[in-house]
Scaffold this active site. Structure first.
Site, mmCIF file in Angstrom:
data_model
loop_
_atom_site.group_PDB
_atom_site.id
_atom_site.type_symbol
_atom_site.label_atom_id
_atom_site.label_comp_id
_atom_site.label_asym_id
_atom_site.label_seq_id
_atom_site.Cartn_x
_atom_site.Cartn_y
_atom_site.Cartn_z
ATOM 1 N N TYR A 1 -1.365 -36.349 -47.103
ATOM 2 C CA TYR A 1 -2.380 -35.398 -46.635
ATOM 3 C C TYR A 1 -3.795 -35.985 -46.734
ATOM 4 O O TYR A 1 -4.653 -35.664 -45.909
ATOM 5 C CB TYR A 1 -2.238 -34.059 -47.365
ATOM 6 C CG TYR A 1 -1.097 -33.260 -46.764
ATOM 7 C CD1 TYR A 1 -1.282 -32.548 -45.586
ATOM 8 C CD2 TYR A 1 0.174 -33.288 -47.317
ATOM 9 C CE1 TYR A 1 -0.247 -31.871 -44.986
ATOM 10 C CE2 TYR A 1 1.226 -32.609 -46.724
ATOM 11 C CZ TYR A 1 1.007 -31.902 -45.560
ATOM 12 O OH TYR A 1 2.047 -31.240 -44.952
ATOM 13 N N ARG B 1 -4.268 -37.942 -43.648
ATOM 14 C CA ARG B 1 -4.462 -37.079 -42.478
ATOM 15 C C ARG B 1 -5.828 -36.407 -42.503
ATOM 16 O O ARG B 1 -6.466 -36.236 -41.462
ATOM 17 C CB ARG B 1 -3.327 -36.061 -42.410
ATOM 18 C CG ARG B 1 -2.021 -36.764 -42.046
ATOM 19 C CD ARG B 1 -0.869 -35.830 -42.010
ATOM 20 N NE ARG B 1 -1.090 -34.721 -41.108
ATOM 21 C CZ ARG B 1 -0.434 -33.565 -41.182
ATOM 22 N NH1 ARG B 1 0.493 -33.391 -42.097
ATOM 23 N NH2 ARG B 1 -0.679 -32.612 -40.319
ATOM 24 N N HIS C 1 -0.398 -22.549 -39.129
ATOM 25 C CA HIS C 1 0.082 -23.387 -40.238
ATOM 26 C C HIS C 1 -1.023 -23.794 -41.212
ATOM 27 O O HIS C 1 -0.884 -24.777 -41.935
ATOM 28 C CB HIS C 1 0.808 -24.626 -39.684
ATOM 29 C CG HIS C 1 2.054 -24.280 -38.919
ATOM 30 N ND1 HIS C 1 2.676 -25.140 -38.034
ATOM 31 C CD2 HIS C 1 2.793 -23.124 -38.906
ATOM 32 C CE1 HIS C 1 3.742 -24.540 -37.513
ATOM 33 N NE2 HIS C 1 3.828 -23.322 -38.016
ATOM 34 N N CYS D 1 -4.334 -23.485 -55.244
ATOM 35 C CA CYS D 1 -3.564 -23.823 -56.435
ATOM 36 C C CYS D 1 -2.071 -23.770 -56.101
ATOM 37 O O CYS D 1 -1.610 -22.856 -55.410
ATOM 38 C CB CYS D 1 -3.888 -22.856 -57.572
ATOM 39 S SG CYS D 1 -3.057 -23.322 -59.117
ATOM 40 N N CYS E 1 -6.570 -27.503 -60.363
ATOM 41 C CA CYS E 1 -7.139 -26.175 -60.124
ATOM 42 C C CYS E 1 -8.225 -25.902 -61.169
ATOM 43 O O CYS E 1 -7.936 -25.912 -62.375
ATOM 44 C CB CYS E 1 -6.054 -25.103 -60.199
ATOM 45 S SG CYS E 1 -6.743 -23.444 -60.028
ATOM 46 N N CYS F 1 -7.250 -21.878 -63.021
ATOM 47 C CA CYS F 1 -6.228 -21.692 -64.067
ATOM 48 C C CYS F 1 -6.150 -22.922 -64.979
ATOM 49 O O CYS F 1 -5.634 -22.852 -66.080
ATOM 50 C CB CYS F 1 -4.864 -21.384 -63.462
ATOM 51 S SG CYS F 1 -4.066 -22.775 -62.655
#
Ligand code: BJW
Length: 275
Positions: free
Chosen positions: A67, A70, A123, A131, A173, A176
């Site tokens: 990713y 991309r 999508h 998260c 994240c 959290c």
């Protein structure tokens, strides 16, 4: 099935409601690889290995590299004439007259000014992260490149050279503090946003769509693959624009074989003056 651009254009002008369903072929001439065609990135890297929650659980470093590459390539890419033509048509025929459903996550429609109620991103987006813990609701827009130093795409390796990225090098994240961040895209087996699906179904059911234009998608992934048949079943017409129509178009009213940018700019939206 017709290849007649004039009759298609006439139908487009006469239609009260038009739905466009787009896939990776829309962005192909911007240099973004498709998924399944020749040169599709998932030939080298198995889709099922990279675009599933299971793959992320098993090897988040590998999935994040995919990713990151991309995101890097999409940030360098520019919208093409097809993105601009759809954006211009949306300005001329605002929602609910014209609605685009795109499966693409590359940000190029937004880059062409195609935003708001006129377009639904089925999508998700490469440029939203959330998260990975299901109970944590943290999500943000993020166009940083690289998203962490460990995920930098080395110069000259834009085609993808995989290496080990330790978990410490992946984005965490901040809310959290226990989960990893993940791209806010929809992987196989994951639910699409339920509010969005409801909006689309209500739109199609409220007043039948007169014309559905299917642009640069192999039509293999649901629910996107089902919308043209739904329009057809309600009495609407279907046009397909694809560079390879050899296995397509059984129930299409028009079939235009060619690059989406060329076909949409030159023939489908001749009134567009912005591209
Ligand atoms: C050009 C061109 C140029 C090239 N000009 N053209 C009903 C029946 C059966 C199965 C299911 C079903 N409902 C749901 C499922 C399961 C599953 C599914 O569809 N599986 C199929 C493989 C059968 N669907 C899901 O899991 C979806 N979730 C869901 O429905 O949840 C509820 C549910 C789950 C399970 C069971 C039942 C219900 C989620 C699907 C998510 C897909 N995700 C991906 C990754 C997104 C993130 C990312 O980008 O990394 O989405 S997979 C990948 O495929 C990506 C794409 O958006 C999508 C579609 O690909 P696309 O765009 O069509 O690209 P290509 O490469 O396939 O085609 C390109 C086309 O362009 C080709 O035709 C070329 O010829 C053409 N072209 N150059 C014009 N210049």
């Amino acid at each position: 099935m017709s290849k007649d651009l004039a009759s298609f254009h006439e139908a487009l002008l006469q239609s009260k409601r038009v739905l466009a369903v787009c896939g990776a072929g829309l962005s192909a001439s911007s240099g973004i690889p498709t998924f399944r065609g020749a040169g599709g990135m998932w030939r080298k890297h198995n889709a099922l290995e990279l675009a599933t929650p299971e793959a992320f659980r098993k090897d988040p470093g590998l999935v994040w590299q995919f990713y990151s590459l991309r995101r890097h390539n999409a940030l360098k890419a520019a919208p093409n004439a097809a993105h601009y033509a759809l954006a211009e048509f949306a300005r001329q025929r605002p929602f609910p007259e014209f609605l685009t459903l795109t499966q693409n996550v590359d940000g190029l429609s937004e880059g062409a000014g195609h935003k708001g109620k006129s377009v639904e991103f089925l999508h998700g987006s490469l440029f939203r992260v959330r998260c990975a813990r299901s109970w944590c609701r943290y999500e943000r827009f993020d166009i940083s490149d690289p998203i962490t130093p460990a995920l930098a795409v080395p110069e000259g390796e834009e085609d993808g050279a995989w290496r080990d990225v330790p978990i410490e090098g992946l984005p965490k994240c901040p809310e959290c503090r226990t989960g990893l961040l993940r791209p806010a895209v929809v992987w196989f087996g994951e639910e699409l946003d339920s509010q969005m699906l409801k909006r689309i179904q209500q739109h199609i059911a409220r007043d039948p769509v007169d014309l559905c234009i299917v642009i640069g998608t192999s039509g293999t992934v649901y629910p996107a693959a089902g919308y043209a048949s739904q329009v057809k079943a309600q009495g609407g017409k279907v046009a397909i624009v694809d560079i390879d129509c050899s296995v397509r178009g059984d129930d299409a009213d028009w079939l235009f074989e060619g690059d989406a940018a060329r076909v949409l700019y030159l023939s489908t939206f001749p009134l567009s003056d912005t591209c």
